[in-house]
Design an enzyme around this catalytic site. Sequence first.
Site, PDB file in Angstrom:
ATOM      1  N   SER A 147       0.823  -1.204   0.000  1.00  0.00           N
ATOM      2  CA  SER A 147       0.000   0.000   0.000  1.00  0.00           C
ATOM      3  C   SER A 147       0.858   1.255   0.000  1.00  0.00           C
ATOM      4  CB  SER A 147      -0.908   0.019   1.239  1.00  0.00           C
ATOM      5  OG  SER A 147      -0.122   0.003   2.427  1.00  0.00           O
ATOM      6  N   ASN A 218      -4.823   5.669  -0.898  1.00  0.00           N
ATOM      7  CA  ASN A 218      -3.906   6.142   0.135  1.00  0.00           C
ATOM      8  C   ASN A 218      -3.253   7.473  -0.228  1.00  0.00           C
ATOM      9  OD1 ASN A 218      -4.384   4.139   1.974  1.00  0.00           O
ATOM     10  ND2 ASN A 218      -2.685   2.849   1.319  1.00  0.00           N
TER      11      ASN A 218
END
EC number: 1.1.1.35
Length: 312
Positions: A147, A218
Amino acid sequence: MTHFLLWSKSRRLRKADLPVKGQQPWHSQLWSIDSVSLFRVQVAAASGHTVVLVDQTEDILAKSKKSIEENLRKMSKKKFAENPKAGDEFVEKTLSSISTCTDAASVVHSTDLVVEAIVENLKVKNELFQRLDKFAAEHTIFASNTSSLQITSIANATTRQDRFAGLHFFNPVPLMKLVEVIKTPMTSQKTFESLVDFSKALGKHPVSCKDTPGFIVNRLLVPYLIEAIRMHERGDASKEDIDTAMKLGAGYPMGPFELLDYVGLDTTKFILDGWHEMDAKNPLFQPSTSLNKLVAEKKLGKKTGEGYYKYK
């Protein structure tokens, strides 16, 4: 703890045989005991894929499979509330699609897709993929569930950059429909399309993004969270009022400080530190004094009982 996910067919495939929408499902293998990775196994098996769960010891594997069974039974009670027998059959069928193994090298050679989900450490990821690259078949696609790290930096550790991409799932995997499919400059169109089709076969909604820090979610979410922290640090507003404002004014289910504590302050700090290392001049990636202090004090959020808020 090491964990990675592998999808394979029961027969040897050529590149031209990679599954597309409507074809038979891939088999799957995973190293893991964390909840996110176990949910991936559960989703893969429940959608018709055969899964081999791979970890370091038989004891860990037994606990992992028991956790999956418990999750499946909870899900089946809701899904088959009016037909308990069908629910039991669903659980047994899904569990029968999951086997276990402690030797990755013995199974990766027949795998079509490897999805890695280990610790967010570039060196560790590179070492894993370098090892798997030696045993995997030529057609095998590699993907990372990172991520925060650049997919390109991970792919460069292998000899199959054209068969390497990002495949980022969201927690809790059974409920969250989104999957980010990350295409590097070297990823082939065939690899990208195979991963999109695979995501759809799991019942997910894939979106595409270039190999930019944080991808879509993100990259937007972490700077938002950090800006909320900076507002609080400057004394512009209390954390309680900031949370209330974003829930009532923007319609968000959680305020930024509630979300920070839920995700884990160490996780947010790790992502931010990695981005800052890549681009130290970017104002969005600057460190936070209060975040660093809380992490140093081991106040990581809900999982430790205290973060920006205290929890009983």
